[in-house]
Design a protein around this motif. Structure first.
Motif, PDB file in Angstrom:
ATOM      1  N   LEU A  91       0.884  -1.201  -0.046  1.00  7.98           N
ATOM      2  CA  LEU A  91      -0.036  -0.076   0.223  1.00  7.98           C
ATOM      3  C   LEU A  91       0.819   1.301   0.177  1.00  7.98           C
ATOM      4  CD1 LEU A  91      -2.690  -0.983   2.769  1.00  7.98           C
ATOM      5  CD2 LEU A  91      -2.367  -1.451   0.027  1.00  7.98           C
ATOM      6  N   PRO A  92       0.490   2.003  -0.996  1.00  6.41           N
ATOM      7  CA  PRO A  92       1.257   3.362  -1.062  1.00  6.41           C
ATOM      8  C   PRO A  92       0.740   4.410  -0.072  1.00  6.41           C
ATOM      9  CG  PRO A  92      -0.049   3.380  -2.850  1.00  6.41           C
ATOM     10  CD  PRO A  92      -0.364   2.041  -2.052  1.00  6.41           C
ATOM     11  N   HIS A  93       1.575   5.241   0.663  1.00  7.11           N
ATOM     12  CA  HIS A  93       1.007   6.272   1.556  1.00  7.11           C
ATOM     13  C   HIS A  93       1.861   7.674   1.308  1.00  7.11           C
ATOM     14  CE1 HIS A  93       0.093   2.560   3.735  1.00  7.11           C
ATOM     15  NE2 HIS A  93      -0.646   3.340   4.771  1.00  7.11           N
ATOM     16  N   ALA A  94       1.097   8.686   1.367  1.00  7.35           N
ATOM     17  CA  ALA A  94       1.711  10.041   1.035  1.00  7.35           C
ATOM     18  C   ALA A  94       1.859  10.694   2.165  1.00  7.35           C
ATOM     19  CB  ALA A  94       0.846  10.644  -0.009  1.00  7.35           C
ATOM     20  N   ASN A  95       2.996  11.483   2.449  1.00  2.00           N
ATOM     21  CA  ASN A  95       3.344  12.398   3.598  1.00  2.00           C
ATOM     22  C   ASN A  95       2.747  11.820   4.772  1.00  2.00           C
ATOM     23  OD1 ASN A  95       4.249  13.957   1.300  1.00  2.00           O
ATOM     24  ND2 ASN A  95       2.806  15.724   1.568  1.00  2.00           N
ATOM     25  N   VAL A  96       3.334  10.767   5.299  1.00  2.00           N
ATOM     26  CA  VAL A  96       2.792  10.156   6.373  1.00  2.00           C
ATOM     27  C   VAL A  96       3.298  10.668   7.489  1.00  2.00           C
ATOM     28  CG1 VAL A  96       3.064   7.976   7.838  1.00  2.00           C
ATOM     29  CG2 VAL A  96       2.983   7.810   5.376  1.00  2.00           C
ATOM     30  N   VAL A  97       2.387  11.093   8.510  1.00  2.02           N
ATOM     31  CA  VAL A  97       2.645  11.990   9.665  1.00  2.02           C
ATOM     32  C   VAL A  97       3.160  10.906  10.713  1.00  2.02           C
ATOM     33  CG1 VAL A  97       1.600  12.999  11.725  1.00  2.02           C
ATOM     34  CG2 VAL A  97       0.706  13.476   9.518  1.00  2.02           C
ATOM     35  N   HIS A  98       4.202  11.515  11.336  1.00  2.00           N
ATOM     36  CA  HIS A  98       4.812  10.246  12.501  1.00  2.00           C
ATOM     37  C   HIS A  98       4.760  10.744  13.876  1.00  2.00           C
ATOM     38  CE1 HIS A  98       7.610   7.669   9.757  1.00  2.00           C
ATOM     39  NE2 HIS A  98       7.211   8.619   9.099  1.00  2.00           N
ATOM     40  N   SER A  99       4.368  11.974  13.927  1.00  2.00           N
ATOM     41  CA  SER A  99       4.279  12.463  15.437  1.00  2.00           C
ATOM     42  C   SER A  99       3.227  13.882  15.379  1.00  2.00           C
ATOM     43  CB  SER A  99       5.387  13.116  16.132  1.00  2.00           C
ATOM     44  OG  SER A  99       6.101  14.165  15.549  1.00  2.00           O
ATOM     45  N   LEU A 100       2.422  13.963  16.501  1.00  2.00           N
ATOM     46  CA  LEU A 100       1.495  15.159  16.499  1.00  2.00           C
ATOM     47  C   LEU A 100       1.625  15.775  18.094  1.00  2.00           C
ATOM     48  CD1 LEU A 100      -0.801  16.778  15.533  1.00  2.00           C
ATOM     49  CD2 LEU A 100      -2.134  15.067  16.428  1.00  2.00           C
ATOM     50  N   GLN A 101       2.236  16.962  18.106  1.00  2.00           N
ATOM     51  CA  GLN A 101       2.515  17.525  19.607  1.00  2.00           C
ATOM     52  C   GLN A 101       1.838  18.869  19.581  1.00  2.00           C
ATOM     53  OE1 GLN A 101       6.477  17.909  20.238  1.00  2.00           O
ATOM     54  NE2 GLN A 101       6.416  19.462  21.960  1.00  2.00           N
ATOM     55  N   ARG A 102       1.197  19.241  20.699  1.00  2.00           N
ATOM     56  CA  ARG A 102       0.482  20.490  20.927  1.00  2.00           C
ATOM     57  C   ARG A 102       1.763  21.378  21.548  1.00  2.00           C
ATOM     58  NH1 ARG A 102      -1.822  22.956  25.234  1.00  2.00           N
ATOM     59  NH2 ARG A 102      -3.387  24.563  24.711  1.00  2.00           N
ATOM     60  N   LEU A 103       1.989  22.635  20.789  1.00  2.00           N
ATOM     61  CA  LEU A 103       3.075  23.280  20.976  1.00  2.00           C
ATOM     62  C   LEU A 103       2.779  24.546  22.253  1.00  2.00           C
ATOM     63  CD1 LEU A 103       5.126  24.248  17.896  1.00  2.00           C
ATOM     64  CD2 LEU A 103       5.597  22.955  19.754  1.00  2.00           C
ATOM     65  N   GLY A 104       1.393  24.786  22.145  1.00  2.00           N
ATOM     66  CA  GLY A 104       0.972  26.102  22.896  1.00  2.00           C
ATOM     67  C   GLY A 104      -0.282  26.678  22.451  1.00  2.00           C
ATOM     68  N   ARG A 105      -0.542  27.921  22.668  1.00  2.00           N
ATOM     69  CA  ARG A 105      -1.771  28.413  22.475  1.00  2.00           C
ATOM     70  C   ARG A 105      -1.491  29.866  21.830  1.00  2.00           C
ATOM     71  NH1 ARG A 105      -7.022  26.193  23.405  1.00  2.00           N
ATOM     72  NH2 ARG A 105      -7.918  27.524  25.006  1.00  2.00           N
ATOM     73  N   TRP A 106      -2.636  30.030  20.946  1.00  2.00           N
ATOM     74  CA  TRP A 106      -2.558  31.692  20.417  1.00  2.00           C
ATOM     75  C   TRP A 106      -3.854  32.163  20.711  1.00  2.00           C
ATOM     76  CZ3 TRP A 106      -5.622  33.400  16.175  1.00  2.00           C
ATOM     77  CH2 TRP A 106      -5.021  34.572  15.461  1.00  2.00           C
TER      78      TRP A 106
END
Length: 238
Positions: free
Chosen positions: A187-202
């Motif tokens: 199966l091909p995958h495009a631009n696979v995300v490896h990590s997701l982190q909340r940096l802060g607030r705006w």
């Protein structure tokens, strides 16, 4: 006196200037963020994966594959699946009008979705998002440089927004699947995300946050997003 060559030269110059202005305006447009929630254990996902591959290099588009975990019980543990990606999808469902998560699902700018498996379906969502941008409040400017993310001043709906750091592998990767619904397929995958982190607030004020260094050749994207699976207000990538 103006000769034919001079007139043609002026017309060509005017046409070039108009084209340059159009290209410049397009490049100044905010990124359209396209998120595909997919799974290697889902037999209906490969067509959506293929459709994301078709748009991943489109100017002004940030295409991301988030692999979820809730199909792992079928016998194949998704090699890119993470619980936080599943939770991100779950957070979207109430505002998008769904009872629960499903795959494949494409979410554009955090505010519109589709299955994404039909030909042209993702492209149609992108086109609609560009039309809708005309009636939306412009999001803040976002820049990544010097180990920092800088977010300009603007309007934060509800008073605040989350700032998310996304690390992803740019390009296409092929994954052989040995068990489950896609047994024997690669199966091909495009631009696979490896990590997701909340940096802060705006909160609408100009803000600068430290940006951790990427490792392993991963690319970086930053999303400014209304809390709880709300619309994406702005995005930037390196």
């Amino acid at each position: 006196m103006t000769g034919p060559k001079t007139t043609l030269g002026r017309l060509a110059g005017a046409a070039f200037a108009a084209l340059a202005a159009t290209v410049g305006a397009a490049s100044a447009q905010p990124l359209t963020v396209v998120e595909l929630f997919t799974s290697q254990g889902c037999s209906s996902c490969p067509p959506a994966n293929a459709n994301l591959i078709k748009v991943k290099d489109q100017p002004g588009v940030l295409a991301l594959s988030f692999n979820v975990t809730y199909w792992d019980y079928l016998g194949w543990k998704d090699t890119f699946g993470r619980q936080e990606f599943t939770q991100r999808q779950v957070n979207y469902e109430p505002t998008l009008g769904h009872d629960g998560p499903f795959t494949p699902q494409v979410v554009v700018n955090g505010s519109a979705d589709a299955v994404g498996a039909k030909p042209g379906e993702i492209q149609n969502l992108i086109a609609q998002s560009l039309i809708n941008k005309g009636g939306r409040t412009k999001g803040p400017d976002v820049a990544l440089a010097g180990g920092k993310v800088s977010i300009g001043a603007g309007k934060a709906p509800g008073g605040a927004a989350d700032v998310w750091l996304v690390r992803y592998r740019r390009g296409v990767v092929e994954v052989p699947v040995a068990r489950g619904e896609n047994t024997g397929r690669t199966l091909p995958h495009a631009n696979v995300v490896h990590s997701l982190q909340r940096l802060g607030r705006w909160n609408g004020q100009a803000t600068t946050l430290p940006l951790p260094a990427a490792s392993g050749g991963l690319s970086t994207a930053v999303l400014v997003q209304s809390p709880g699976g709300g619309p994406i207000l702005a995005a930037a990538t390196n």
